[in-house]
Design a protein around this motif. Structure first.
Motif, PDB file in Angstrom:
ATOM      1  N   HIS A 174      59.075  52.520  14.262  1.00  0.00           N
ATOM      2  CA  HIS A 174      58.591  53.890  14.110  1.00  0.00           C
ATOM      3  C   HIS A 174      57.287  53.889  13.313  1.00  0.00           C
ATOM      4  N   LEU A 175      56.222  54.380  13.913  1.00  0.00           N
ATOM      5  CA  LEU A 175      54.914  54.383  13.268  1.00  0.00           C
ATOM      6  C   LEU A 175      54.523  55.761  12.734  1.00  0.00           C
ATOM      7  N   GLN A 202      55.892  58.899  10.406  1.00  0.00           N
ATOM      8  CA  GLN A 202      56.907  59.170   9.399  1.00  0.00           C
ATOM      9  C   GLN A 202      57.086  60.675   9.208  1.00  0.00           C
ATOM     10  N   PRO A 224      59.355  54.290   3.507  1.00  0.00           N
ATOM     11  CA  PRO A 224      58.422  53.725   4.481  1.00  0.00           C
ATOM     12  C   PRO A 224      57.769  52.460   3.931  1.00  0.00           C
ATOM     13  N   PRO A 260      61.497  52.754   9.007  1.00  0.00           N
ATOM     14  CA  PRO A 260      60.453  52.179   9.872  1.00  0.00           C
ATOM     15  C   PRO A 260      60.999  51.448  11.092  1.00  0.00           C
ATOM     16  N   THR A 287      64.246  48.688   6.167  1.00  0.00           N
ATOM     17  CA  THR A 287      62.945  48.776   5.529  1.00  0.00           C
ATOM     18  C   THR A 287      62.850  47.658   4.499  1.00  0.00           C
ATOM     19  N   LEU A 330      54.387  45.441   7.989  1.00  0.00           N
ATOM     20  CA  LEU A 330      55.192  45.592   9.200  1.00  0.00           C
ATOM     21  C   LEU A 330      55.588  44.241   9.796  1.00  0.00           C
ATOM     22  N   GLU A 352      55.692  55.351  18.316  1.00  0.00           N
ATOM     23  CA  GLU A 352      56.728  54.343  18.149  1.00  0.00           C
ATOM     24  C   GLU A 352      56.574  53.269  19.205  1.00  0.00           C
TER      25      GLU A 352
END
Length: 549
Positions: free
Chosen positions: A82-83, A85, A55, A92, A114, A61, A280
C-alpha cells in the motif's frame, strides 16, 4: 410527432409492467450504487484506529518487503504493498493466507506488517472491516443471497432486471415523444398529486436518460460477462485466443529472494505512468512459473478500467512492463472495454464526477420509487370508472406496502449497518457478520412492518426510521468526541467528516419527507391507498371481485 393511440397503449403497458417487475430491485441497486461512489470515505469513517500499524518511509520499503517474504512464506502467494496512507489502510503491507475468489469472505482475516521504530518487522493478523465492499455487494445483487456456479444469484437477477429496465427506458421515451417539448420541464404542483409525481418522474427520466442507458447496458454485460466471453470465444474467435496470450512460463518456478527491489519496481511503473499516482501494488504468485505485479494507478484525467484506478502489469523478476490496461496506452481489446467500466463506475473527472454519479444514483432510485407510486395511483383512477364504491384491491394494497417496505427498509438498513461498525466493533467477534445481521434484521423488520401496518401508516414510520438511521451517523461521531470512554472513534479527515455532513443532510430530507407524507396520509383522498381511512376500511375480501391489477 403524432403516435397512434393503440401503439402508445402497448408501450404504456410495457413500460408499466417491466418497471413494476424490476423497480424495487433496481431501487436497492441504485441507492447502494450511489453510496459506492464514496467507498473510500465510508471505509475511512468506519476503520478502527486500533488496527492501524505505523507507516514506513519510502527508503524502508525494500527492507519491509524482504523481511515479510522471509518471515511469512504465505505472503509469497500474494501480498499488497500500500503506497497511499489513509485511515482505511491499516499497514504498508497486507496479505491473506486463505484462498481467493469472487465471493466476499466475511470471516477471512488478513495479515498486516510494518517496521517498528527500531526497524524490526512487526506483523499482526486482523479481521478487516468490509463495510464498503458489503454495500457494493448490495449494489450488485440487490441483497439477494445465494450463489450459482460461483457467481452471486442476485447478480444474475440484477442482470435480468437491467434488461427489463432498458425496455422500460425505451418504452418511456416513446410514450413521451408526443409531448416531450411541451411537458419536458413541466412541474405542476397542486391538488392533483398524481400529476406532480408524473411530472417529476418524467423530468428525472428524460434528463438522466444517457446515464440510465449506460448503466442498464453495462449491468447486463457485468452480470453475464462469462456467458458473453464463452459465446465470443466459440462463435467469433474459435481457434484464436480471445485475449493476448500470457508470457511463456519459466522453465522452473521463481524464488522470491531473487525478486527485484520494491523501489525499483515502483520506479518502473512511474516511468511508464508519470501522470498517475500509484496507490498500491498487488504481488501475485511470486514463486510460480508465471509471477506478476498489478500496480493500481489513479488519475482523474483518464477513463480507468477499475472503479478507482487503471493498472500497469510488471514482471517482478525481469521488470518487463505491460501497459495493456494503462489508460491512454491500452491494447485494442482493453481500449474498447475500458470505457464501459469507466462509464459505469464514474471513474473519471475526479470527485466532481463522483458527485454527479451519486446524484444520478439517488435520482434513479427516486425514479423507480415514483414509478411504483404512479402505478398505485393509476389503480385508483381506473377503479373510479366503475359504478361500485371505491375500495382498493388487495393487490394494490400489497404492492404499496411492498414498495414502502422494501425501498425505505433498505435505506434504513444501510444507515444502521454503517453505524453498527463503531458501536459493535469491540463486542463483536466478527464485525462483518454483524453488518450482515444488522442489515437483514432491519430490512426484514421494515418489510414486515409495512405489510402489517399498511402502506399509509408505515410510510411515515419508515421515513422517520430512515431519518434516525442517517442522524445516528453524525451523532456517533459526536459521541466519540464528547464521550471517549465509550470506545468509539471519530477521524478528523475531510473524507470522514464529509460522511457525517452528508448523513445529516439526508436526515433532514427524510424528516421533511415524513412530515409531508403524514399530511398526505391525514388529509389526502379517503379512497387512496395512502389514506389511513382506506387502510382501516379495507374489507377482508377486498380485491377478490375481479378488479384487474
Amino acid at each position: 410527432m403524432k403516435i397512434r393511440s393503440d401503439i402508445l397503449r402497448i408501450y404504456q403497458s410495457l413500460h408499466t409492467w417491466v418497471g413494476i417487475g424490476a423497480g424495487m430491485l433496481l431501487f436497492i441497486g441504485f441507492f447502494a450504487g450511489a453510496l459506492t461512489m464514496f467507498k473510500q470515505p465510508l471505509d475511512r469513517w468506519g476503520s478502527a484506529p486500533a488496527q492501524m500499524l505505523r507507516p514506513v518511509a519510502a527508503d524502508k520499503l525494500d527492507t519491509l518487503v524482504r523481511e515479510v517474504l522471509v518471515a511469512h512464506p504465505a505472503a509469497r502467494k500474494g501480498f499488497t504493498l500500500h503506497l497511499s496512507q489513509h485511515e482505511n489502510v491499516a499497514a504498508p503491507v497486507s496479505w491473506s493466507a486463505g484462498a481467493g475468489g469472487r465471493e466476499l469472505d466475511v470471516a477471512g482475516k488478513r495479515w498486516q506488517a510494518t517496521l517498528d521504530a527500531s526497524g524490526k518487522l512487526q506483523a499482526q493478523q486482523q479481521l478487516p472491516s468490509l463495510l464498503a465492499e458489503l454495500i457494493d455487494m448490495l449494489h450488485r445483487t440487490g441483497g439477494i443471497p445465494g450463489t450459482l456456479d460461483g457467481e452471486y444469484l442476485g447478480g444474475y437477477l440484477m442482470g435480468v432486471a437491467a434488461i427489463m429496465y432498458f425496455l422500460a427506458l425505451v418504452s418511456g421515451v416513446i410514450l413521451l415523444l408526443p409531448t416531450m417539448i411541451k411537458d419536458f420541464f413541466a412541474l405542476r404542483p397542486g391538488k392533483n398529486r398524481k400529476r406532480f409525481w408524473l411530472d417529476a418522474h418524467n423530468v428525472l427520466g428524460i434528463a438522466s436518460l444517457p446515464f440510465h442507458i449506460v448503466i442498464s447496458l453495462t449491468v447486463v454485460v457485468f452480470a453475464f460477462h462469462d456467458q458473453f466471453y464463452d459465446s465470443l470465444a466459440k462463435v467469433v474467435y474459435r481457434e484464436q485466443p480471445m485475449f493476448a496470450p500470457p508470457p511463456p512460463p519459466a522453465a522452473k518456478p521463481y524464488a522470491a529472494v531473487d525478486m527485484l527491489p520494491a523501489t525499483t519496481l515502483i520506479k518502473k511503473v512511474q516511468d511508464v505512468a508519470p501522470d498517475f499516482v500509484i496507490t498500491e501494488m498487488l504481488f501475485m504468485r511470486l514463486e510460480s512459473p508465471r509471477p506478476m505485479i498489478r500496480a493500481a494507478v489513479a488519475s482523474p484525467r483518464h477513463l480507468t478500467h477499475g472503479a478507482e484506478a487503471g493498472y500497469v502489469m510488471v514482471h517482478p523478476y525481469s521488470g518487463v512492463v505491460d501497459t495493456n490496461m494503462l489508460p491512454g496506452k491500452e491494447g485494442t481489446w482493453s481500449g474498447r472495454v475500458s470505457p464501459f467500466f469507466a462509464l459505469h463506475f464514474g471513474s473519471f473527472a475526479g470527485n466532481t464526477m463522483r458527485w454527479v454519479y451519486f446524484l444520478f444514483g439517488i435520482s434513479g432510485a427516486f425514479l423507480f420509487y415514483t414509478g411504483n407510486l404512479l402505478w398505485v395511483e393509476k389503480r385508483r383512477k381506473n377503479q373510479g370508472r366503475n359504478p361500485a364504491p371505491l375500495s382498493q384491491t388487495r393487490a394494490t394494497m400489497l404492492m404499496a406496502a411492498a414498495t414502502v417496505g422494501i425501498c425505505l427498509g433498505s435505506v434504513a438498513a444501510v444507515g444502521f449497518t454503517i453505524v453498527a461498525g463503531k458501536w459493535f466493533y469491540a463486542s463483536s467477534g466478527n464485525i462483518n457478520s454483524t453488518y450482515m445481521s444488522v442489515y437483514y434484521s432491519v430490512f426484514l423488520a421494515a418489510v414486515a412492518w409495512a405489510f402489517w401496518r399498511g402502506a399509509a401508516r408505515a410510510s411515515v414510520h419508515l421515513l422517520l426510521l430512515c431519518a434516525l438511521a442517517a442522524l445516528a451517523i453524525p451523532l456517533t461521531s459526536l459521541a466519540a468526541v464528547l464521550l471517549p470512554s465509550l470506545g468509539l472513534w471519530a477521524h478528523g479527515s475531510a473524507a470522514s467528516v464529509g460522511v457525517d455532513v452528508v448523513a445529516l443532510l439526508c436526515a433532514l430530507l427524510f424528516l421533511y419527507g415524513a412530515r409531508r407524507t403524514a399530511q398526505r396520509v391525514a388529509h389526502g383522498p379517503a379512497d387512496s391507498v395512502w389514506s389511513v381511512e382506506a387502510a382501516s376500511a379495507q374489507p377482508a375480501g377486498a380485491g377478490a371481485r375481479g378488479q384487474e391489477v
